[in-house]
Design an enzyme around this catalytic site. Structure first.
Site: not given
Ligand code: HSE
Length: 395
Positions: A12, A100, A127, A129, A131, A182, A185, A196, A200
């Site tokens: 991606t 990350k 962290v 994306g 931003i 989408g 995951e 996650d 971060k």
């Molecule tokens: N799985 C992460 C989220 C992707 O949903 O924010 C971006 O780090």
């Protein structure tokens, strides 16, 4: 002359990096003073339908033995990504990543290898994306003591919570929708369990803490799978919304860091952060408060941050090269952290009595805000007040 780059991992984010470097080739060349040329795409898969198919190689030796100056690591995980990152940095090849998990787990070692080999290990995309947050913390806010960071740093969970609120659907249905669209995951555990976000906030906290490394496994993380439609309705009844909050506070003695769902009051800017968007509020002792808001995931937004780091590496500016301590430092034990919470109970007076001297505020006929209670004392208070439930509160 061109600066040759390899993209390791063409998923991606990696595909978005190739796309961005291609569509913005001319403006990037103008800004760098030289062309950035993607020489290889290293992946175990073939991509016959991609216009970049001709750049794909399965041979890591071919990439590392070449004249590339920058490697983009968009493989993810901590196995091959770790191996390739160390290999590249040891050769003096700068590495730029959105990974990350790798940064939060092996950041101290990888930053040190980069320094020893006079190259960069850059991770703006790890962290938030697209931003900008890592470089602002390191550079623009360098004159501040960072006193607090409160962020919505996971798009998947924010999307699920927004859907639960807007559509009145339960967690499982919202998760299924997120997967079908989408946004989540197939194995959503790292997102919904707060892992996650834990990675971060580990990165942000370490930077805010001047490189005193705060490892993810030191940070308490609670996810959102236990949130019910009833909780969402309760939140609305007290003028709040439920968000998964990653929190850092400098603390009086040790830093305070944790991830947990929280009732976010309407007056807080994070209240309006919905869907897959992320936002990070930063408090600095000179700055006051600033909010960084935008797309926290997705192909092109994340690639935007990765490519910004590619340009930074090409210009030879290693802003994130400050050392992180080898070992994780201590943080305030979760039990000892004083939190503001909202307790839901049929008889508010019982909560106020049981709270014994703690500051309380009645928010509704079944909601009492209790300020500054230690986590270790919450269960006893809930039980004594015969309360139904409690949740963190962010004003
Ligand atoms: N799985 C992460 C989220 C992707 O949903 O924010 C971006 O780090």
């Amino acid at each position: 002359m061109a600066i040759n780059v390899a993209i390791m991992g063409f998923g991606t984010v990696g595909s978005g990096v190739a796309e961005t470097l291609d569509i913005n080739k001319e403006i990037i060349a103008k800004r760098v003073g030289e062309e950035i040329n993607v020489k290889y795409i290293l992946d175990i898969r073939d991509f016959p339908d991609s216009r970049f198919a001709g750049l794909v190689t399965h041979n890591a030796d071919e990439v590392f033995d070449s004249d590339i100056l920058i490697a983009v690591e968009t493989i993810g995980g901590v196995r091959i990504a770790y191996e390739y990152t160390k290999r590249a940095l040891s050769l003096g090849i700068s590495v730029v990543t959105s990974n990350k998990e790798l940064v939060s787990t092996h950041g101290p070692e990888l930053i040190k290898i980069a320094q020893e080999n006079n190259c960069c290990y850059l991770f703006e995309a790890a962290v938030g994306g697209g931003i900008p947050i890592i470089r602002p913390l390191y550079k623009c806010l360098a004159a501040n003591k960072i006193t607090k960071i409160a962020g919505i740093v996971n798009g998947t969970t924010n999307y699920i919570l927004s859907q639960m609120k807007d559509e009145g659907i339960d967690f499982d249905t919202a998760l299924k929708q997120a997967q079908d669209n989408g946004f989540a995951e197939a194995n959503p555990s790292a997102d919904i369990d707060g892992i996650d976000a834990q990675r971060k906030i580990s990165i942000l906290s370490t930077i805010a803490n001047d490189g005193a490394y705060i490892a993810p496994d030191k940070i308490s993380a609670e996810g959102i799978s236990a949130i019910t439609t009833d909780d969402m309705e309760f939140a609305a009844s007290v003028g709040c919304d439920i968000k998964l909050i990653a929190l850092y506070e400098a603390g009086e003695d040790l830093p305070i860091v944790y991830v947990a769902p929280a009732l976010v009051d309407k007056s807080n800017l994070l209240y309006n952060v919905n869907g897959v968007f992320n936002a990070i509020m930063v408090d600095g002792n000179s700055l006051g408060q600033a909010m960084f808001y935008g797309q926290g995931a997705g192909t092109l937004p994340t690639a935007s941050a990765v490519c910004g780091d590619v340009i930074e590496a090409a210009l030879g500016n290693p802003p994130e090269a400050r050392a992180w301590t080898d070992e994780s430092v201590d943080i305030t034990p979760y039990d000892e952290i004083k939190a503001d919470i909202v307790i839901r109970a049929d008889v508010p007076a019982k909560v106020i009595d049981a709270a014994e001297g703690l500051e309380c505020e009645v928010l509704s006929d079944e909601a009492i805000l209790v300020k500054g209670i230690k986590h270790k004392d919450i269960d006893a208070l809930v039980s004594k007040a015969e309360a139904k439930s409690w949740m963190h509160y962010l004003k």
